[in-house]
Design a protein around this motif. Structure first.
Motif, PDB file in Angstrom:
ATOM      1  N   TRP A 203      43.281 -28.570 -88.136  1.00  0.00           N
ATOM      2  CA  TRP A 203      43.863 -27.252 -88.432  1.00  0.00           C
ATOM      3  C   TRP A 203      42.773 -26.255 -88.781  1.00  0.00           C
ATOM      4  CZ3 TRP A 203      48.675 -25.467 -87.750  1.00  0.00           C
ATOM      5  CH2 TRP A 203      48.974 -24.228 -88.300  1.00  0.00           C
ATOM      6  N   PRO A 204      42.818 -25.039 -88.294  1.00  0.00           N
ATOM      7  CA  PRO A 204      43.799 -24.448 -87.381  1.00  0.00           C
ATOM      8  C   PRO A 204      43.382 -24.535 -85.917  1.00  0.00           C
ATOM      9  CG  PRO A 204      42.418 -22.700 -88.206  1.00  0.00           C
ATOM     10  CD  PRO A 204      41.911 -24.000 -88.817  1.00  0.00           C
TER      11      PRO A 204
ATOM     12  N   GLU B 183      49.653 -27.479 -91.360  1.00  0.00           N
ATOM     13  CA  GLU B 183      48.549 -26.827 -92.059  1.00  0.00           C
ATOM     14  C   GLU B 183      47.815 -27.902 -92.848  1.00  0.00           C
ATOM     15  OE1 GLU B 183      49.637 -23.355 -94.297  1.00  0.00           O
ATOM     16  OE2 GLU B 183      50.855 -22.581 -92.640  1.00  0.00           O
TER      17      GLU B 183
ATOM     18  N   ASP C 234      54.536 -27.282 -89.150  1.00  0.00           N
ATOM     19  CA  ASP C 234      54.255 -25.872 -89.395  1.00  0.00           C
ATOM     20  C   ASP C 234      54.118 -25.095 -88.093  1.00  0.00           C
ATOM     21  OD1 ASP C 234      54.096 -25.970 -92.278  1.00  0.00           O
ATOM     22  OD2 ASP C 234      52.255 -27.120 -92.006  1.00  0.00           O
ATOM     23  N   LYS C 235      53.738 -25.785 -87.000  1.00  0.00           N
ATOM     24  CA  LYS C 235      53.530 -25.128 -85.718  1.00  0.00           C
ATOM     25  C   LYS C 235      53.683 -26.151 -84.610  1.00  0.00           C
ATOM     26  CE  LYS C 235      52.072 -21.746 -83.016  1.00  0.00           C
ATOM     27  NZ  LYS C 235      52.922 -21.921 -81.856  1.00  0.00           N
TER      28      LYS C 235
END
Length: 141
Positions: free
Chosen positions: A108-109, A103, A80-81
């Motif tokens: 996270w986050p 996520e 996701d990132k």
């Protein structure tokens, strides 16, 4: 006469990571933490603590390798990132962390540092992650 220093991997990086080979500029290391796909690039240049201390050509090569690694890891792990960081507070030698985040992962986050004790790879998991990363790492040659 000035002393010429040869590149040597910092002891902490050597202890916490697994050798995955090298690129044109960097040592490529896998963080021995199975919770997150996490690869570290260490420019093989002696005495460097910050990106701006690299030559212009080295800076450009580092960004090319970091971008290729980031793109390849995100495609491979469908994250996701992508977190890329060069903190150096604990290890002064310049190194760039590349961490695929999801996520709902255990941190996270927030950042991954200090969230839990590292969960090292088992031998079979290490063989699998090496095989999975091989095509991505070939992009850095």
């Amino acid at each position: 006469m000035s002393e010429v220093r040869e590149f040597q991997l910092h002891d902490r990086l050597a202890a916490d990571t697994i050798d995955l080979g090298s690129s044109r500029l960097c040592e490529i290391r896998l963080m021995n933490e199975r919770t997150w796909p996490w690869v570290v690039l260490v420019p093989a240049v002696a005495g460097i603590r910050e990106i701006y201390e690299l030559s212009g050509e080295q800076q450009q090569r580092l960004m090319e390798e970091s971008s290729a690694l980031s793109r390849g890891m995100m495609e491979l792990f469908s994250g996701d990132k992508m977190n890329v960081a060069a903190l150096g507070n604990m290890v002064p030698q310049l190194h760039l962390h590349h961490i695929v985040r999801f996520e709902g992962d255990p941190a996270w986050p927030g950042p991954v540092w200090g969230k839990q004790h590292p969960v090292p790879y088992a031998d079979d998991e290490l063989a699998t992650i090496r095989q999975s990363l091989a095509p991505v790492l070939s992009l850095l040659k």
